[in-house]
Scaffold this motif. Structure first.
Motif, PDB file in Angstrom:
ATOM      1  N   ARG A   1       0.826  -1.203   0.000  1.00 41.31           N
ATOM      2  CA  ARG A   1       0.000   0.000   0.000  1.00 41.31           C
ATOM      3  C   ARG A   1       0.864   1.258   0.000  1.00 41.31           C
ATOM      4  O   ARG A   1       0.638   2.179  -0.789  1.00 41.31           O
ATOM      5  CB  ARG A   1      -0.928  -0.003   1.214  1.00 41.31           C
ATOM      6  CG  ARG A   1      -1.908   1.166   1.235  1.00 41.31           C
ATOM      7  CD  ARG A   1      -2.829   1.108   2.456  1.00 41.31           C
ATOM      8  NE  ARG A   1      -3.757   2.222   2.470  1.00 41.31           N
ATOM      9  CZ  ARG A   1      -4.946   2.226   1.881  1.00 41.31           C
ATOM     10  NH1 ARG A   1      -5.350   1.140   1.226  1.00 41.31           N
ATOM     11  NH2 ARG A   1      -5.728   3.289   1.933  1.00 41.31           N
ATOM     12  N   ALA A   2       1.858   1.291   0.879  1.00 39.11           N
ATOM     13  CA  ALA A   2       2.744   2.458   0.940  1.00 39.11           C
ATOM     14  C   ALA A   2       3.507   2.628  -0.362  1.00 39.11           C
ATOM     15  O   ALA A   2       3.695   3.756  -0.846  1.00 39.11           O
ATOM     16  CB  ALA A   2       3.714   2.324   2.108  1.00 39.11           C
ATOM     17  N   ALA A   3       3.945   1.520  -0.952  1.00 43.70           N
ATOM     18  CA  ALA A   3       4.712   1.592  -2.194  1.00 43.70           C
ATOM     19  C   ALA A   3       3.841   2.092  -3.351  1.00 43.70           C
ATOM     20  O   ALA A   3       4.302   2.868  -4.197  1.00 43.70           O
ATOM     21  CB  ALA A   3       5.284   0.216  -2.535  1.00 43.70           C
ATOM     22  N   ILE A   4       2.573   1.664  -3.393  1.00 39.91           N
ATOM     23  CA  ILE A   4       1.673   2.117  -4.453  1.00 39.91           C
ATOM     24  C   ILE A   4       1.442   3.625  -4.339  1.00 39.91           C
ATOM     25  O   ILE A   4       1.476   4.354  -5.337  1.00 39.91           O
ATOM     26  CB  ILE A   4       0.329   1.375  -4.380  1.00 39.91           C
ATOM     27  CG1 ILE A   4       0.515  -0.110  -4.712  1.00 39.91           C
ATOM     28  CG2 ILE A   4      -0.679   2.012  -5.335  1.00 39.91           C
ATOM     29  CD1 ILE A   4       0.955  -0.390  -6.125  1.00 39.91           C
ATOM     30  N   PHE A   5       1.220   4.105  -3.104  1.00 35.27           N
ATOM     31  CA  PHE A   5       1.020   5.549  -2.926  1.00 35.27           C
ATOM     32  C   PHE A   5       2.301   6.318  -3.236  1.00 35.27           C
ATOM     33  O   PHE A   5       2.252   7.445  -3.744  1.00 35.27           O
ATOM     34  CB  PHE A   5       0.532   5.849  -1.508  1.00 35.27           C
ATOM     35  CG  PHE A   5      -0.959   5.745  -1.358  1.00 35.27           C
ATOM     36  CD1 PHE A   5      -1.776   6.833  -1.653  1.00 35.27           C
ATOM     37  CD2 PHE A   5      -1.551   4.562  -0.963  1.00 35.27           C
ATOM     38  CE1 PHE A   5      -3.158   6.738  -1.544  1.00 35.27           C
ATOM     39  CE2 PHE A   5      -2.932   4.445  -0.849  1.00 35.27           C
ATOM     40  CZ  PHE A   5      -3.742   5.536  -1.136  1.00 35.27           C
ATOM     41  N   THR A   6       3.447   5.726  -2.947  1.00 30.93           N
ATOM     42  CA  THR A   6       4.718   6.348  -3.317  1.00 30.93           C
ATOM     43  C   THR A   6       4.828   6.467  -4.831  1.00 30.93           C
ATOM     44  O   THR A   6       5.253   7.496  -5.367  1.00 30.93           O
ATOM     45  CB  THR A   6       5.905   5.531  -2.770  1.00 30.93           C
ATOM     46  OG1 THR A   6       5.800   5.406  -1.358  1.00 30.93           O
ATOM     47  CG2 THR A   6       7.234   6.201  -3.122  1.00 30.93           C
ATOM     48  N   SER A   7       4.429   5.400  -5.535  1.00 29.62           N
ATOM     49  CA  SER A   7       4.456   5.392  -7.001  1.00 29.62           C
ATOM     50  C   SER A   7       3.533   6.459  -7.572  1.00 29.62           C
ATOM     51  O   SER A   7       3.883   7.146  -8.533  1.00 29.62           O
ATOM     52  CB  SER A   7       4.039   4.009  -7.521  1.00 29.62           C
ATOM     53  OG  SER A   7       4.903   3.002  -7.047  1.00 29.62           O
ATOM     54  N   LEU A   8       2.346   6.606  -6.976  1.00 25.69           N
ATOM     55  CA  LEU A   8       1.419   7.651  -7.417  1.00 25.69           C
ATOM     56  C   LEU A   8       2.027   9.035  -7.194  1.00 25.69           C
ATOM     57  O   LEU A   8       1.855   9.937  -8.024  1.00 25.69           O
ATOM     58  CB  LEU A   8       0.093   7.528  -6.656  1.00 25.69           C
ATOM     59  CG  LEU A   8      -0.750   6.286  -6.951  1.00 25.69           C
ATOM     60  CD1 LEU A   8      -1.975   6.249  -6.040  1.00 25.69           C
ATOM     61  CD2 LEU A   8      -1.179   6.257  -8.416  1.00 25.69           C
ATOM     62  N   GLY A   9       2.744   9.192  -6.084  1.00 29.19           N
ATOM     63  CA  GLY A   9       3.404  10.462  -5.809  1.00 29.19           C
ATOM     64  C   GLY A   9       4.479  10.784  -6.829  1.00 29.19           C
ATOM     65  O   GLY A   9       4.597  11.924  -7.294  1.00 29.19           O
ATOM     66  N   VAL A  10       5.262   9.763  -7.197  1.00 31.41           N
ATOM     67  CA  VAL A  10       6.296   9.955  -8.216  1.00 31.41           C
ATOM     68  C   VAL A  10       5.662  10.387  -9.533  1.00 31.41           C
ATOM     69  O   VAL A  10       6.121  11.326 -10.202  1.00 31.41           O
ATOM     70  CB  VAL A  10       7.112   8.661  -8.423  1.00 31.41           C
ATOM     71  CG1 VAL A  10       8.027   8.787  -9.643  1.00 31.41           C
ATOM     72  CG2 VAL A  10       7.938   8.342  -7.184  1.00 31.41           C
ATOM     73  N   GLY A  11       4.572   9.698  -9.915  1.00 31.58           N
ATOM     74  CA  GLY A  11       3.890  10.044 -11.158  1.00 31.58           C
ATOM     75  C   GLY A  11       3.356  11.465 -11.143  1.00 31.58           C
ATOM     76  O   GLY A  11       3.540  12.220 -12.107  1.00 31.58           O
ATOM     77  N   CYS A  12       2.717  11.859 -10.042  1.00 24.19           N
ATOM     78  CA  CYS A  12       2.159  13.214  -9.950  1.00 24.19           C
ATOM     79  C   CYS A  12       3.258  14.270  -9.893  1.00 24.19           C
ATOM     80  O   CYS A  12       3.057  15.405 -10.342  1.00 24.19           O
ATOM     81  CB  CYS A  12       1.258  13.328  -8.718  1.00 24.19           C
ATOM     82  SG  CYS A  12      -0.292  12.405  -8.885  1.00 24.19           S
TER      83      CYS A  12
END
Length: 208
Positions: free
Chosen positions: A37-48
């Motif tokens: 979960r934390a990694a997915i939100f981190t990935s979304l942050g990188v994308g944004c």
């Protein structure tokens, strides 16, 4: 009409996003240490975070940044300081016992904090600034409508988030994560060392 240009953007962006760097290091660290979960939100942050670079490139602010040594250096120092800070957190990782590993009671990070870790890592990366400035001045024609350029940006946001989400999914699977967590403190320290090294390298790098 713009398909050829778009395909060029796709190829150039793919090569850039697949290359090792701070984004990958942060996503891997959070995948192993904090879970899917934390990694997915981190990935979304990188994308944004990419949208920050896209917006100022489209508006022409990126050109101002590239011509202003002090402004570029401020961004570089902020980015380096952030990488060193999160790297130090990894270097300070402590060994967890078998019960902690089995129960998955390692460090926790809120969705917002995980998102911000990815967003700031990408948004404060001056290498990304130079990449997008080059992309929007060399690859993308200045005559391309702003809405089309923003469309390219949205694609890159989505593609980047998807790429790192796939990496997050792979490295946070139970079997892979359990293996890594057995030597988790060494993994955290290794990733911490990588991030600190990237920060120091960035801190003393020239504009070129």
């Amino acid at each position: 009409m713009y398909w050829a240009e778009f395909l060029t953007v796709v190829v150039v962006h793919l090569l850039a996003v697949a290359s090792p760097g701070p984004d990958l290091a942060v996503v891997l660290k959070n995948s192993i240490s904090l879970g899917r979960r934390a990694a997915i939100f981190t990935s979304l942050g990188v994308g944004c975070g990419i949208m920050v670079h896209v917006i100022y490139s489209v508006l022409g602010i990126g050109l101002i940044i590239s011509q202003s040594i002090w402004l570029f250096n401020v961004i570089k120092w902020l980015g380096a300081a952030y990488l060193i800070w999160i790297g130090i957190q990894g270097l300070r990782a402590k060994r967890r016992d078998a019960a902690d590993i089995e129960a998955d009671t390692g460090l926790r990070l809120s969705d917002k904090s995980a998102f911000l870790s990815g967003f700031m890592t990408n948004g404060l990366n001056p290498k990304a600034t130079l990449f997008f400035l080059s992309l929007f001045t060399v690859v993308i024609s200045p005559t391309t409508p702003m809405l089309v350029q923003l469309g390219y940006g949205l694609y890159m946001v989505f593609a980047t988030a998807l790429w790192f989400a796939m990496i997050s999914w792979l490295f946070s699977t139970a079997r892979v994560r359990r293996k890594f967590l057995q030597v988790g403190h060494w993994f955290d320290r290794s990733m911490g060392f990588v991030l600190v090294s990237l920060g120091i390298r960035l801190l003393f790098s020239s504009r070129n």
